[in-house]
Design a protein around this motif. Structure first.
Motif, PDB file in Angstrom:
ATOM      1  N   ARG A 194       0.834  -1.212   0.000  1.00  0.00           N
ATOM      2  CA  ARG A 194       0.000   0.000   0.000  1.00  0.00           C
ATOM      3  C   ARG A 194       0.866   1.259   0.000  1.00  0.00           C
ATOM      4  O   ARG A 194       0.583   2.224  -0.709  1.00  0.00           O
ATOM      5  CB  ARG A 194      -0.931   0.019   1.213  1.00  0.00           C
ATOM      6  CG  ARG A 194      -2.240  -0.680   0.994  1.00  0.00           C
ATOM      7  CD  ARG A 194      -3.230  -0.391   2.112  1.00  0.00           C
ATOM      8  NE  ARG A 194      -2.705  -0.562   3.459  1.00  0.00           N
ATOM      9  CZ  ARG A 194      -2.593  -1.727   4.087  1.00  0.00           C
ATOM     10  NH1 ARG A 194      -2.972  -2.846   3.505  1.00  0.00           N
ATOM     11  NH2 ARG A 194      -2.109  -1.787   5.314  1.00  0.00           N
ATOM     12  N   GLU A 195       1.908   1.250   0.818  1.00  0.00           N
ATOM     13  CA  GLU A 195       2.815   2.401   0.882  1.00  0.00           C
ATOM     14  C   GLU A 195       3.449   2.645  -0.482  1.00  0.00           C
ATOM     15  O   GLU A 195       3.550   3.789  -0.942  1.00  0.00           O
ATOM     16  CB  GLU A 195       3.898   2.149   1.943  1.00  0.00           C
ATOM     17  CG  GLU A 195       4.866   3.278   2.140  1.00  0.00           C
ATOM     18  CD  GLU A 195       4.288   4.485   2.876  1.00  0.00           C
ATOM     19  OE1 GLU A 195       4.956   5.533   2.857  1.00  0.00           O
ATOM     20  OE2 GLU A 195       3.183   4.400   3.454  1.00  0.00           O
ATOM     21  N   CYS A 196       3.847   1.590  -1.139  1.00  0.00           N
ATOM     22  CA  CYS A 196       4.422   1.683  -2.483  1.00  0.00           C
ATOM     23  C   CYS A 196       3.394   2.239  -3.462  1.00  0.00           C
ATOM     24  O   CYS A 196       3.649   3.216  -4.172  1.00  0.00           O
ATOM     25  CB  CYS A 196       4.900   0.297  -2.908  1.00  0.00           C
ATOM     26  SG  CYS A 196       5.665   0.220  -4.529  1.00  0.00           S
ATOM     27  N   ASP A 197       2.202   1.646  -3.486  1.00  0.00           N
ATOM     28  CA  ASP A 197       1.143   2.070  -4.409  1.00  0.00           C
ATOM     29  C   ASP A 197       0.712   3.510  -4.148  1.00  0.00           C
ATOM     30  O   ASP A 197       0.503   4.285  -5.085  1.00  0.00           O
ATOM     31  CB  ASP A 197      -0.081   1.152  -4.288  1.00  0.00           C
ATOM     32  CG  ASP A 197       0.184  -0.271  -4.758  1.00  0.00           C
ATOM     33  OD1 ASP A 197       1.182  -0.503  -5.488  1.00  0.00           O
ATOM     34  OD2 ASP A 197      -0.608  -1.156  -4.387  1.00  0.00           O
ATOM     35  N   ASP A 198       0.564   3.866  -2.871  1.00  0.00           N
ATOM     36  CA  ASP A 198       0.077   5.198  -2.509  1.00  0.00           C
ATOM     37  C   ASP A 198       1.062   6.306  -2.884  1.00  0.00           C
ATOM     38  O   ASP A 198       0.677   7.463  -3.017  1.00  0.00           O
ATOM     39  CB  ASP A 198      -0.229   5.289  -1.011  1.00  0.00           C
ATOM     40  CG  ASP A 198      -1.450   4.477  -0.605  1.00  0.00           C
ATOM     41  OD1 ASP A 198      -2.200   4.000  -1.498  1.00  0.00           O
ATOM     42  OD2 ASP A 198      -1.647   4.306   0.612  1.00  0.00           O
ATOM     43  N   ASN A 199       2.331   5.956  -3.020  1.00  0.00           N
ATOM     44  CA  ASN A 199       3.352   6.952  -3.326  1.00  0.00           C
ATOM     45  C   ASN A 199       3.876   6.853  -4.756  1.00  0.00           C
ATOM     46  O   ASN A 199       4.908   7.441  -5.077  1.00  0.00           O
ATOM     47  CB  ASN A 199       4.499   6.859  -2.318  1.00  0.00           C
ATOM     48  CG  ASN A 199       4.056   7.318  -0.952  1.00  0.00           C
ATOM     49  OD1 ASN A 199       3.821   8.498  -0.744  1.00  0.00           O
ATOM     50  ND2 ASN A 199       3.888   6.383  -0.035  1.00  0.00           N
ATOM     51  N   ALA A 200       3.182   6.101  -5.592  1.00  0.00           N
ATOM     52  CA  ALA A 200       3.563   5.984  -6.997  1.00  0.00           C
ATOM     53  C   ALA A 200       3.318   7.313  -7.706  1.00  0.00           C
ATOM     54  O   ALA A 200       2.306   7.965  -7.487  1.00  0.00           O
ATOM     55  CB  ALA A 200       2.761   4.868  -7.663  1.00  0.00           C
ATOM     56  N   VAL A 201       4.278   7.696  -8.534  1.00  0.00           N
ATOM     57  CA  VAL A 201       4.185   8.955  -9.275  1.00  0.00           C
ATOM     58  C   VAL A 201       4.355   8.653 -10.764  1.00  0.00           C
ATOM     59  O   VAL A 201       5.352   8.051 -11.165  1.00  0.00           O
ATOM     60  CB  VAL A 201       5.280   9.951  -8.827  1.00  0.00           C
ATOM     61  CG1 VAL A 201       5.256  11.216  -9.664  1.00  0.00           C
ATOM     62  CG2 VAL A 201       5.137  10.269  -7.348  1.00  0.00           C
ATOM     63  N   VAL A 202       3.369   9.080 -11.553  1.00  0.00           N
ATOM     64  CA  VAL A 202       3.449   8.906 -13.001  1.00  0.00           C
ATOM     65  C   VAL A 202       4.399   9.975 -13.537  1.00  0.00           C
ATOM     66  O   VAL A 202       4.167  11.174 -13.367  1.00  0.00           O
ATOM     67  CB  VAL A 202       2.063   9.030 -13.663  1.00  0.00           C
ATOM     68  CG1 VAL A 202       2.178   8.910 -15.170  1.00  0.00           C
ATOM     69  CG2 VAL A 202       1.122   7.972 -13.104  1.00  0.00           C
ATOM     70  N   CYS A 203       5.487   9.535 -14.152  1.00  0.00           N
ATOM     71  CA  CYS A 203       6.514  10.458 -14.641  1.00  0.00           C
ATOM     72  C   CYS A 203       6.466  10.630 -16.154  1.00  0.00           C
ATOM     73  O   CYS A 203       7.207  11.419 -16.705  1.00  0.00           O
ATOM     74  CB  CYS A 203       7.898   9.949 -14.254  1.00  0.00           C
ATOM     75  SG  CYS A 203       8.167   9.925 -12.489  1.00  0.00           S
ATOM     76  N   GLY A 204       5.659   9.886 -16.790  1.00  0.00           N
ATOM     77  CA  GLY A 204       5.565   9.951 -18.237  1.00  0.00           C
ATOM     78  C   GLY A 204       4.760   8.766 -18.727  1.00  0.00           C
ATOM     79  O   GLY A 204       4.321   7.919 -17.943  1.00  0.00           O
ATOM     80  N   ARG A 205       4.604   8.728 -19.989  1.00  0.00           N
ATOM     81  CA  ARG A 205       3.829   7.658 -20.604  1.00  0.00           C
ATOM     82  C   ARG A 205       4.437   6.290 -20.266  1.00  0.00           C
ATOM     83  O   ARG A 205       5.557   5.977 -20.663  1.00  0.00           O
ATOM     84  CB  ARG A 205       3.803   7.880 -22.104  1.00  0.00           C
ATOM     85  CG  ARG A 205       2.868   7.009 -22.812  1.00  0.00           C
ATOM     86  CD  ARG A 205       2.860   7.354 -24.285  1.00  0.00           C
ATOM     87  NE  ARG A 205       1.810   6.618 -24.922  1.00  0.00           N
ATOM     88  CZ  ARG A 205       1.003   7.107 -25.815  1.00  0.00           C
ATOM     89  NH1 ARG A 205       1.149   8.362 -26.193  1.00  0.00           N
ATOM     90  NH2 ARG A 205       0.079   6.359 -26.354  1.00  0.00           N
ATOM     91  N   GLY A 206       3.688   5.501 -19.503  1.00  0.00           N
ATOM     92  CA  GLY A 206       4.137   4.160 -19.160  1.00  0.00           C
ATOM     93  C   GLY A 206       5.260   4.109 -18.140  1.00  0.00           C
ATOM     94  O   GLY A 206       5.882   3.072 -17.955  1.00  0.00           O
ATOM     95  N   ARG A 207       5.542   5.215 -17.475  1.00  0.00           N
ATOM     96  CA  ARG A 207       6.640   5.239 -16.497  1.00  0.00           C
ATOM     97  C   ARG A 207       6.105   5.696 -15.150  1.00  0.00           C
ATOM     98  O   ARG A 207       5.653   6.835 -14.996  1.00  0.00           O
ATOM     99  CB  ARG A 207       7.733   6.181 -16.963  1.00  0.00           C
ATOM    100  CG  ARG A 207       8.953   6.101 -16.105  1.00  0.00           C
ATOM    101  CD  ARG A 207      10.128   6.747 -16.766  1.00  0.00           C
ATOM    102  NE  ARG A 207      11.289   6.519 -15.928  1.00  0.00           N
ATOM    103  CZ  ARG A 207      12.273   7.379 -15.782  1.00  0.00           C
ATOM    104  NH1 ARG A 207      12.268   8.507 -16.472  1.00  0.00           N
ATOM    105  NH2 ARG A 207      13.274   7.105 -14.990  1.00  0.00           N
ATOM    106  N   VAL A 208       6.153   4.794 -14.178  1.00  0.00           N
ATOM    107  CA  VAL A 208       5.661   5.091 -12.834  1.00  0.00           C
ATOM    108  C   VAL A 208       6.795   4.824 -11.844  1.00  0.00           C
ATOM    109  O   VAL A 208       7.314   3.714 -11.760  1.00  0.00           O
ATOM    110  CB  VAL A 208       4.428   4.218 -12.481  1.00  0.00           C
ATOM    111  CG1 VAL A 208       3.938   4.531 -11.077  1.00  0.00           C
ATOM    112  CG2 VAL A 208       3.314   4.422 -13.511  1.00  0.00           C
ATOM    113  N   MET A 209       7.165   5.876 -11.111  1.00  0.00           N
ATOM    114  CA  MET A 209       8.245   5.764 -10.136  1.00  0.00           C
ATOM    115  C   MET A 209       7.666   5.592  -8.734  1.00  0.00           C
ATOM    116  O   MET A 209       6.623   6.167  -8.412  1.00  0.00           O
ATOM    117  CB  MET A 209       9.111   7.032 -10.144  1.00  0.00           C
ATOM    118  CG  MET A 209       9.783   7.324 -11.467  1.00  0.00           C
ATOM    119  SD  MET A 209      11.051   6.123 -11.907  1.00  0.00           S
ATOM    120  CE  MET A 209      12.298   6.511 -10.718  1.00  0.00           C
ATOM    121  N   VAL A 210       8.361   4.803  -7.915  1.00  0.00           N
ATOM    122  CA  VAL A 210       7.954   4.580  -6.534  1.00  0.00           C
ATOM    123  C   VAL A 210       9.158   4.747  -5.614  1.00  0.00           C
ATOM    124  O   VAL A 210      10.306   4.619  -6.050  1.00  0.00           O
ATOM    125  CB  VAL A 210       7.316   3.182  -6.335  1.00  0.00           C
ATOM    126  CG1 VAL A 210       5.986   3.087  -7.056  1.00  0.00           C
ATOM    127  CG2 VAL A 210       8.244   2.077  -6.793  1.00  0.00           C
TER     128      VAL A 210
END
Length: 133
Positions: free
Chosen positions: A36-52
């Motif tokens: 949950r901590e990982c998912d809740d702090n996911a940031v979309v940085c671009g098309r198809g790129r999600v940073m955690v």
């Protein structure tokens, strides 16, 4: 879901069931809290790129921490492996090298555990070498 993913999910479920039997379900809850901590702090940085975040702290009450230490299990590594598989399934990218640090905390707010994630930048050995000269 491919055959390999189904196998990975089955192994993950068995791992969680084993932890549940060992410690009255707390590790399964901790794994869920990490996810949950990982998912809740996911940031979309671009098309198809999600940073955690890449650094997670798990704080446990003294008695749970001691029990895990006596069992001889590398809890931090097991939690890191589980979180890594979760991120891979979701297509996440880490902000740096992934670490899960398990620590003793006498005053955990809920009396069971506390989980927090953050971005911890990776500092390369080259950076230390250049700074020294």
């Amino acid at each position: 879901m491919g055959a390999l993913s189904a196998l990975e999910q089955t192994l993950e479920n068995r791992w969680e069931a084993l932890w549940a039997r060992l410690l009255d379900k707390e590790p399964v809850e901790v794994v869920d809290a990490l996810r949950r901590e990982c998912d809740d702090n996911a940031v979309v940085c671009g098309r198809g790129r999600v940073m955690v975040p890449n650094a997670y702290d798990v704080e446990l009450p003294d008695e749970v921490h001691e029990h895990l230490g006596r069992s001889g299990t590398e809890v931090g590594q097991a939690l890191t492996d589980s979180l890594s598989r979760h991120a891979e399934r979701r297509g996440y990218e880490w902000a740096g090298p992934l670490t899960v640090h398990v620590a003793r905390c006498p005053d955990v707010p809920n009396g069971r555990y506390r989980v927090a994630g953050r971005v911890m930048p990776h500092v390369s050995a080259d950076g230390f070498f250049r700074a020294a000269h």
